[in-house]
Design an enzyme around this catalytic site. Structure first.
Site, mmCIF file in Angstrom:
data_model
loop_
_atom_site.group_PDB
_atom_site.id
_atom_site.type_symbol
_atom_site.label_atom_id
_atom_site.label_comp_id
_atom_site.label_asym_id
_atom_site.label_seq_id
_atom_site.Cartn_x
_atom_site.Cartn_y
_atom_site.Cartn_z
ATOM 1 N N SER A 169 -28.246 -16.471 8.532
ATOM 2 C CA SER A 169 -28.648 -17.734 7.927
ATOM 3 C C SER A 169 -28.689 -18.845 8.985
ATOM 4 C CB SER A 169 -27.693 -18.072 6.777
ATOM 5 O OG SER A 169 -28.146 -19.167 6.032
ATOM 6 N N ASP A 420 -35.981 -14.763 -0.445
ATOM 7 C CA ASP A 420 -34.962 -15.676 0.084
ATOM 8 C C ASP A 420 -35.150 -17.066 -0.508
ATOM 9 O OD1 ASP A 420 -33.149 -17.148 1.701
ATOM 10 O OD2 ASP A 420 -33.382 -15.672 3.295
ATOM 11 N N HIS A 448 -30.526 -13.199 0.262
ATOM 12 C CA HIS A 448 -30.109 -13.905 1.477
ATOM 13 C C HIS A 448 -28.790 -13.394 2.063
ATOM 14 C CE1 HIS A 448 -30.067 -17.360 4.211
ATOM 15 N NE2 HIS A 448 -28.811 -17.574 3.870
#
Length: 471
Positions: A169, A420, A448
């Protein structure tokens, strides 16, 4: 900018169950690399190797680092410190592949001089606070990584001075900044759900991510249609409370706007079920008692980590301001307020939720930070003025060098997720096209947080990209 090695302050070593040999280390680095005499910060990390000593003879190894190549894990956020290595699925995976690991808390997070209201407000007025907070983005994070790399590999042979990185991320954002500024220090880079929207304004980012948030709300209500009425019941109760808010056990306020912020979980594996459980619990309280129990309110407080990691709220929009001349100006609130599904964002607190509209679902927001958060979280209230200055600031340092990325020679392997909700897939694809030599695993079957929820699947695909030759 020339980087000097970090100063090693202390280290303590332990052998943990699972045959992990851990060195817990603290380093010292400049607070501001442009003014290295203007104070220092502490960084905390854990160096992880496999213990070669049988568990029944728990002697400790004298070596600080092994001869194996380093792999550094870059956590998401911004603002989240690392979990203990034994709790992270990728630890075993990469130890088995011959690496030693470094889990380093970014500056301002975890145990690395963490951002907190008491300390930040002691620095002076809002302008002084904002100036301090500006030092905690990707640009200085990679300088810290360089300083630590120089320290840890000082006595390593030349072929061990480079290290590998894996960014999840926001950690992927950090990885791309690292590839832009210090590619010579990297052997390889893995990225999961973190191909940053390079060259896109904060407005463009939120225009894309709000679309996915709307989709996830629709999926949520399709799965739990009974929650349409429960959500209305909950927000009507909050709206009709004194001053439209309910005091939380931790000192914050439960407002309608804060309640509707818990949709941040929608993009995670298990996120729909988690929000349903929260909504069900709140509705059950109202049916049985006509108030929320302490247990329910305490559980609700765990939905957003802004009190635990205030840097997440303070710098969330700033991480998208990737060059001078770009200010966020509360982009999420401005973009969302123009959408009919989130029209209440235009004037939060003024929209009447007291009269439910039969059959019409109320949508939750996603991974967005809004000005009203700085009125409802105790750790953010005192930093509200500084946050306002950060939102207006437009002299940010450039985070990515697109020319360097076009000429990239470092092997990069990425996992990108069609569904996502946090890092838009189409924008991620645009970024991948800007990085020479990148290989990307794309899937619509994972979300995610797959590196945690489905770690073996994701890590196997990343390593397959690395190990299988491309015809």
């Amino acid at each position: 900018m020339a980087i000097q090695p970090a100063r090693l302050l202390s280290r303590r070593q332990h052998v943990l169950p699972g045959m992990l040999h851990i060195n817990e280390v603290f380093f010292e680095v400049p607070k501001n690399y442009a003014a290295p005499k203007a104070g220092t910060l502490k960084l905390f990390g854990r160096v992880v190797n496999r213990s070669e000593i049988p568990a029944v003879v728990p002697r400790l190894q004298p070596e600080f680092v092994s001869k194996k190549p380093f792999l550094v894990y870059l956590e998401g956020g911004p603002g989240m410190g690392n979990q203990p290595p034994q709790d992270v699925p990728l630890t075993k995976h990469f130890l088995d592949r011959g690496y030693q690991l470094l889990y380093l808390d970014y500056r301002g997070t975890g145990l690395s001089t963490p951002i907190n209201a008491k300390h930040v407000t002691s620095l002076g007025d809002a302008a002084a606070q904002a100036d301090y907070l500006k030092l905690f983005r990707q640009d200085n994070i990679v300088r810290d990584l360089e300083a630590v790399r120089l320290c840890l590999t000082e006595h390593s042979p030349r072929d061990r001075k480079q290290w590998s990185i894996i960014g999840q991320s926001f950690g992927g954002f950090v990885s791309l900044t690292y590839l832009s500024k210090y590619p010579q220090s990297l052997r390889e880079s893995f990225i999961t759900g973190g191909l940053a929207p390079i060259g896109k304004t904060p407005e463009a980012v939120y225009e894309a991510t709000f679309k996915k948030v709307i989709e996830r709300n629709q999926v949520y209500y399709q799965k739990f249609p009974e929650d349409v009425e429960r959500v209305w019941q909950t927000i009507s109760h909050i709206s009709n409370s004194t001053d439209g808010a309910i005091r939380l056990p931790g000192g914050g306020l439960l407002t309608v706007e804060r309640f509707l912020s818990i949709g941040i979980a929608f993009g995670m594996h298990g996120g729909l079920n988690a929000i349903h459980s929260q909504v069900l619990k709140m509705a059950a309280d109202l049916d049985q008692f006509n108030f929320f129990t302490r247990s329910t309110l305490t559980g609700f407080e765990q939905n957003l980590g802004f009190d635990v990691a205030p840097i997440y709220a303070l710098l969330h929009e700033a991480i998208y301001c990737d060059k001078p001349g770009v200010a966020s100006n509360w982009a999420a609130a401005r973009v969302g307020g123009k959408l009919k599904e989130f029209s209440w964002l235009a004037e939060p607190g003024k929209t009447e939720f007291t009269q439910p509209r039969a059959g019409e679902p109320v949508f939750f927001t996603g991974e967005m930070v809004f000005p009203f958060h700085f009125d409802t979280f105790p750790e953010l209230v005192e930093l509200k003025d500084a946050a306002g200055l950060l939102a207006k600031y437009d002299e940010w340092e450039e985070l990515y060098d697109e020319d360097a990325l076009r000429k990239n020679e470092v092997p990069v392997y990425a996992a990108s997720f069609v569904e996502d909700m946090y890092v838009d897939f189409d924008l991620a694809r645009e970024t991948a096209r800007k990085v020479k030599g990148i290989r990307v695993y794309e899937t619509n079957g994972l979300y995610h947080n797959a590196v945690r929820a489905r770690s073996e699947e994701v890590l196997a695909e990343l390593c397959r990209l690395r190990d299988d030759p491309k015809d």
